[in-house]
Motif scaffolding. Structure first.
Motif, PDB file in Angstrom:
ATOM      1  N   SER A 167      -7.668  -1.356   5.381  1.00 15.74           N
ATOM      2  CA  SER A 167      -8.092  -0.754   4.111  1.00 15.74           C
ATOM      3  C   SER A 167      -6.901  -0.125   3.389  1.00 15.74           C
ATOM      4  O   SER A 167      -6.823  -0.161   2.161  1.00 15.74           O
ATOM      5  N   SER A 168      -5.957   0.421   4.167  1.00 19.96           N
ATOM      6  CA  SER A 168      -4.739   0.966   3.554  1.00 19.96           C
ATOM      7  C   SER A 168      -3.950  -0.145   2.873  1.00 19.96           C
ATOM      8  O   SER A 168      -3.420   0.024   1.766  1.00 19.96           O
ATOM      9  N   TYR A 169      -3.870  -1.264   3.553  1.00 16.19           N
ATOM     10  CA  TYR A 169      -3.167  -2.413   2.987  1.00 16.19           C
ATOM     11  C   TYR A 169      -3.843  -2.855   1.688  1.00 16.19           C
ATOM     12  O   TYR A 169      -3.186  -3.066   0.658  1.00 16.19           O
ATOM     13  N   PHE A 170      -5.165  -2.943   1.712  1.00 16.20           N
ATOM     14  CA  PHE A 170      -5.885  -3.389   0.523  1.00 16.20           C
ATOM     15  C   PHE A 170      -5.692  -2.427  -0.641  1.00 16.20           C
ATOM     16  O   PHE A 170      -5.561  -2.845  -1.806  1.00 16.20           O
ATOM     17  N   VAL A 171      -5.632  -1.142  -0.344  1.00 25.99           N
ATOM     18  CA  VAL A 171      -5.512  -0.177  -1.440  1.00 25.99           C
ATOM     19  C   VAL A 171      -4.115  -0.260  -2.064  1.00 25.99           C
ATOM     20  O   VAL A 171      -3.947  -0.069  -3.270  1.00 25.99           O
ATOM     21  N   VAL A 172      -3.142  -0.577  -1.231  1.00 22.00           N
ATOM     22  CA  VAL A 172      -1.781  -0.736  -1.761  1.00 22.00           C
ATOM     23  C   VAL A 172      -1.694  -1.978  -2.651  1.00 22.00           C
ATOM     24  O   VAL A 172      -1.078  -1.963  -3.723  1.00 22.00           O
ATOM     25  N   VAL A 173      -2.369  -3.036  -2.221  1.00 21.97           N
ATOM     26  CA  VAL A 173      -2.411  -4.258  -3.036  1.00 21.97           C
ATOM     27  C   VAL A 173      -3.094  -3.971  -4.367  1.00 21.97           C
ATOM     28  O   VAL A 173      -2.649  -4.417  -5.438  1.00 21.97           O
ATOM     29  N   ALA A 174      -4.168  -3.176  -4.298  1.00 25.05           N
ATOM     30  CA  ALA A 174      -4.889  -2.823  -5.526  1.00 25.05           C
ATOM     31  C   ALA A 174      -3.977  -2.040  -6.470  1.00 25.05           C
ATOM     32  O   ALA A 174      -3.954  -2.283  -7.688  1.00 25.05           O
ATOM     33  N   HIS A 175      -3.210  -1.127  -5.892  1.00 25.59           N
ATOM     34  CA  HIS A 175      -2.311  -0.305  -6.708  1.00 25.59           C
ATOM     35  C   HIS A 175      -1.244  -1.183  -7.373  1.00 25.59           C
ATOM     36  O   HIS A 175      -0.943  -1.035  -8.578  1.00 25.59           O
ATOM     37  N   GLU A 176      -0.705  -2.115  -6.607  1.00 26.25           N
ATOM     38  CA  GLU A 176       0.270  -3.045  -7.177  1.00 26.25           C
ATOM     39  C   GLU A 176      -0.349  -3.834  -8.320  1.00 26.25           C
ATOM     40  O   GLU A 176       0.263  -4.038  -9.370  1.00 26.25           O
ATOM     41  N   ALA A 177      -1.574  -4.274  -8.116  1.00 27.11           N
ATOM     42  CA  ALA A 177      -2.265  -5.064  -9.141  1.00 27.11           C
ATOM     43  C   ALA A 177      -2.456  -4.239 -10.410  1.00 27.11           C
ATOM     44  O   ALA A 177      -2.288  -4.736 -11.526  1.00 27.11           O
ATOM     45  N   MET A 178      -2.802  -2.960 -10.221  1.00 31.65           N
ATOM     46  CA  MET A 178      -2.980  -2.079 -11.383  1.00 31.65           C
ATOM     47  C   MET A 178      -1.675  -1.973 -12.152  1.00 31.65           C
ATOM     48  O   MET A 178      -1.643  -2.024 -13.387  1.00 31.65           O
ATOM     49  N   ALA A 179      -0.572  -1.841 -11.412  1.00 34.43           N
ATOM     50  CA  ALA A 179       0.737  -1.707 -12.071  1.00 34.43           C
ATOM     51  C   ALA A 179       1.065  -2.976 -12.850  1.00 34.43           C
ATOM     52  O   ALA A 179       1.662  -2.925 -13.926  1.00 34.43           O
ATOM     53  N   LYS A 180       0.642  -4.131 -12.314  1.00 36.41           N
ATOM     54  CA  LYS A 180       0.901  -5.397 -13.006  1.00 36.41           C
ATOM     55  C   LYS A 180      -0.197  -5.709 -14.014  1.00 36.41           C
ATOM     56  O   LYS A 180      -0.232  -6.810 -14.564  1.00 36.41           O
ATOM     57  N   ARG A 181      -1.121  -4.763 -14.201  1.00 32.30           N
ATOM     58  CA  ARG A 181      -2.211  -4.883 -15.168  1.00 32.30           C
ATOM     59  C   ARG A 181      -3.180  -6.017 -14.828  1.00 32.30           C
ATOM     60  O   ARG A 181      -3.857  -6.546 -15.699  1.00 32.30           O
ATOM     61  N   ASN A 182      -3.221  -6.375 -13.558  1.00 34.22           N
ATOM     62  CA  ASN A 182      -4.201  -7.379 -13.130  1.00 34.22           C
ATOM     63  C   ASN A 182      -5.429  -6.626 -12.623  1.00 34.22           C
ATOM     64  O   ASN A 182      -5.618  -6.434 -11.425  1.00 34.22           O
ATOM     65  N   PHE A 183      -6.267  -6.188 -13.558  1.00 33.98           N
ATOM     66  CA  PHE A 183      -7.324  -5.242 -13.201  1.00 33.98           C
ATOM     67  C   PHE A 183      -8.433  -5.881 -12.388  1.00 33.98           C
ATOM     68  O   PHE A 183      -9.050  -5.228 -11.543  1.00 33.98           O
ATOM     69  N   ALA A 184      -8.681  -7.174 -12.626  1.00 37.23           N
ATOM     70  CA  ALA A 184      -9.733  -7.839 -11.852  1.00 37.23           C
ATOM     71  C   ALA A 184      -9.360  -7.866 -10.371  1.00 37.23           C
ATOM     72  O   ALA A 184     -10.179  -7.590  -9.488  1.00 37.23           O
TER      73      ALA A 184
END
Lengths: 124, 538
Positions: free
Chosen positions: B75-92
């Motif tokens: 889950s920690s890994y997934f949240v980091v991926v989500a954060h990266e996605a947010m930074a790249k504006r890939n919100f989906a």
């Protein structure tokens, strides 16, 4: 305004995750394998836990890439975190007195605090 | 001095959003928070002369801890991926990974819930663990006492009726056969005969009306002191009642009407049509079972107080009470006693000794068949027999007691495929063995009361005594650490829910929020990384 330092590094998070899983598997193995003594097990297992914590802190929580300001915040808390148990050790952990808890039967007075305890018939 | 400057205005502080600074400050406090608990655990454990570590005592399973560790890491890994996605504006993508994180958090809580259920059902709770054998016995007695009192309170309103209680009919067990016999006989009477009996009953018991009054008036009020004349009249009325009852119900049964209070109550109930015989029988059965359990409890309580019973015997009695019941077979036979689902151990021997009933025989074991699987005795096997566990090695000598010759022959010869068997041990006489396929129904007398249940969860309310030295200290720190950690997990889930609430509208305005939630979540993971070895390994 988000932190603008993001694009400047690339971390392979999946690799870190796999590494963490590997460390976890190692600790389970350490538990299942016979160790020369309990102390060895404790040292190994805590070393593994610290390694895992370091990975999470440095990579997942970005400590490696962001400024040292966080250490200023974490320093006093860490000092307290380590200091508090140390401060309590002499009073609670080490015994200079005979432990008189109801569960212990004293066949032999042993002051190092690790005598084998066994249930005593106690009528209240 | 005051010329306008073209340099940018002085910037105070570090170039990060306030929320990020705040979350790190908060994490600093959280470090101190958890150190308090973990530090306490370390210090207390080092200082304690002993600590329960046997999984049979603590019910701690490393697989559960390991799985939870893996779940949180993922889950920690997934949240980091989500954060990266947010930074790249890939919100989906970010939303997708936050959902994964949330699901894994639920899985974590599910596994934790399973662990906590195990603890709670074994009563491994702070302050509730017996630490000595005497405490274990006392605890079992007190739990049984609670069950019995609860049953008594339930019975009282539904008791036969209040007048029985008032009239203080204490020997319900001896009187109840009379009551049932009277009921059964009276069922055959015509309504007129029944009414006549009812009237005679009223007259004999001193009540002056029989016109649909509540049954309470059928039992004589002992507090009323009778004059000599009244006594004479009463005797006469009782004699008339007896005469009438004998003529209608027969010599034996009729004779009981005057003497047995409960029989009078039963007759009156029937005359009043207040109660059917089945309901009466069911209530009496409940009362009998309650009386029996109460008597066993009293016996146990006295024995424990006088220390004439060992804790293991208390445990055995608890098991017997749990097992007491009636087993009905498909062929219509009913056996009553202690019902258990036994794994019958079939042993084979080189020679077949001749064994008479109740003989004690020493045999050398060469081959053991347990539940259909065969073991050679080169292995060390532990086998559960009636007298407790027996460990067998190659060439073991085991003393076995055989209840009956045919039983012994069956065991000695047996290599036949093992079938699951039920055993009913009556209070007197021999055990009955019933094949599982033959069992129609089992009615346990006390089991439903001695165990609580809800949905598919069940837990014992009377526990088999299991003292654990330093168990209470262990349970205290265990629940302190894992409980607060679980609360933090729930808080993290709330944070993720706030992000997910935006749904498809998740946008750049939540980037910082996601990052900070991620930081919080990593901290929760960090705590668990240390809790796992502390609780499960060390």
């Amino acid at each position: 305004m988000s932190d603008s330092g993001h694009g400047s590094h690339h971390v392979n998070y999946l690799l870190i995750f796999v590494l963490l899983c590997g460390f976890t598997a190692l600790s389970v193995v350490a538990d299942l394998v016979e160790m020369p003594s309990k102390a060895v097990l404790i040292v190994i297992v805590f070393a593994i836990a610290s390694a895992k914590a370091t990975c999470v802190l440095l990579f997942f929580m970005h400590l490696k890439f962001e400024g040292n300001w966080k250490l200023i915040i974490l320093a006093p808390t860490t000092i307290l975190a380590i200091g508090l148990p140390i401060a309590l050790m002499p009073d609670v952990a080490f015994h200079y007195y005979i432990n008189d808890a109801a569960q212990i039967v004293h066949d032999d007075i042993d002051t190092d605090g690790h005598d084998e305890s066994h249930p005593k018939k106690h009528t209240h | 001095m005051s010329s306008p400057s073209h340099t940018s205005p002085l910037k105070m502080g570090i170039p990060i959003p306030n929320s990020k600074l705040a979350i790190w400050l908060f994490l600093g406090t959280e470090i101190m928070f958890f150190t308090a608990f973990i530090g306490t655990y370390i210090v207390l454990r080092l200082g304690s002369p002993g600590w329960p570590t046997d999984p049979h005592d603590t019910h701690i399973h490393i697989w559960a801890g390991g799985l939870n560790t893996f779940v949180l890491l993922a889950s920690s890994y997934f949240v980091v991926v989500a954060h990266e996605a947010m930074a790249k504006r890939n919100f989906a993508r970010a939303r997708k990974f936050i959902i994964y994180t949330f699901v894994l958090a639920c899985v974590f809580l599910g596994i934790k819930g399973y662990e906590y259920y195990g603890k709670i059902s074994h009563d491994i709770l702070p302050g509730r663990i017996a630490e000595t054998e005497q405490q274990g016995s006392l605890k079992a007695v007190s739990e049984l006492s609670y069950v019995v009192t609860e049953w008594k309170n339930e019975l009282i309103p539904q008791e036969l009726h209040p007048e029985v209680k008032k009239a203080n009919i204490t020997d319900i067990e001896t009187q109840s056969p009379d009551a049932l016999a009277v009921l059964a006989a009276a069922k055959e009477l015509t309504p007129e005969d029944l009414t006549a009996l009812g009237k005679a009953l009223v007259k004999a018991t001193g009540n002056d009306s029989f016109s649909g009054q509540p049954i309470t008036q059928f039992v004589q009020d002992k507090k009323k002191k009778l004059t000599a004349e009244e006594t004479k009249a009463e005797s006469k009325a009782v004699a008339e009642l007896t005469e009438l009852a004998k003529s209608k119900l027969g010599e034996d049964v009729g004779g009981q009407v005057a003497s047995s209070r409960l029989a009078q109550v039963a007759l009156g109930s029937l005359a009043q049509k207040e109660v059917t015989i089945e309901a009466f029988e069911a209530q009496l059965e409940q009362l009998k079972r309650y009386s029996s359990l109460n008597a066993t409890l009293a016996e146990m309580r006295n024995a424990v107080a006088a220390e004439t019973i060992s804790m293991h015997e208390v445990g055995r009695k608890v098991d017997q009470l749990n097992g007491r019941g009636t087993l009905e077979t498909n062929s219509g036979e009913a056996y009553s006693g202690i019902v258990s689902h036994d794994q019958l151990v079939r042993l084979s021997f080189e020679e077949t000794p001749s064994v008479a009933k109740d003989d004690k025989v020493t045999l050398v074991i060469h081959h053991v068949e347990i539940a259909g699987s065969v073991h050679e005795v080169g292995e060390t096997i532990t086998v559960r027999t009636e007298d407790g566990p027996v460990t067998l090695h190659d060439g073991s000598e085991v003393e076995l007691r055989f209840g009956a010759e045919s039983h012994a022959a069956g065991i000695i010869e047996g290599h036949s495929a093992f079938e699951s068997e039920w055993r009913v041990r009556p209070d007197e006489g021999e055990d009955q063995l019933v094949a599982a396929s033959d069992v129609k129904s089992i009615d346990y007398f006390y089991r439903n009361r001695m165990n609580g249940s809800w949905l598919f969860f069940s837990w014992p309310r009377v526990h088999h005594p299991h003292p654990v030295v330093f168990g209470n200290l262990f349970a205290s720190v265990y629940f302190l650490m894992t409980g607060f950690h679980a609360i933090h997990v729930i808080v993290g889930m709330i944070l993720f829910a706030i992000v997910l609430k935006d749904g498809a509208n998740l946008g750049a305005n939540k980037t910082d929020f996601v990052e900070n939630s991620g930081l919080y979540w990593h901290f929760v993971d960090l705590v668990w990384i240390f809790l796992f070895p502390l609780i499960y390994i060390v």
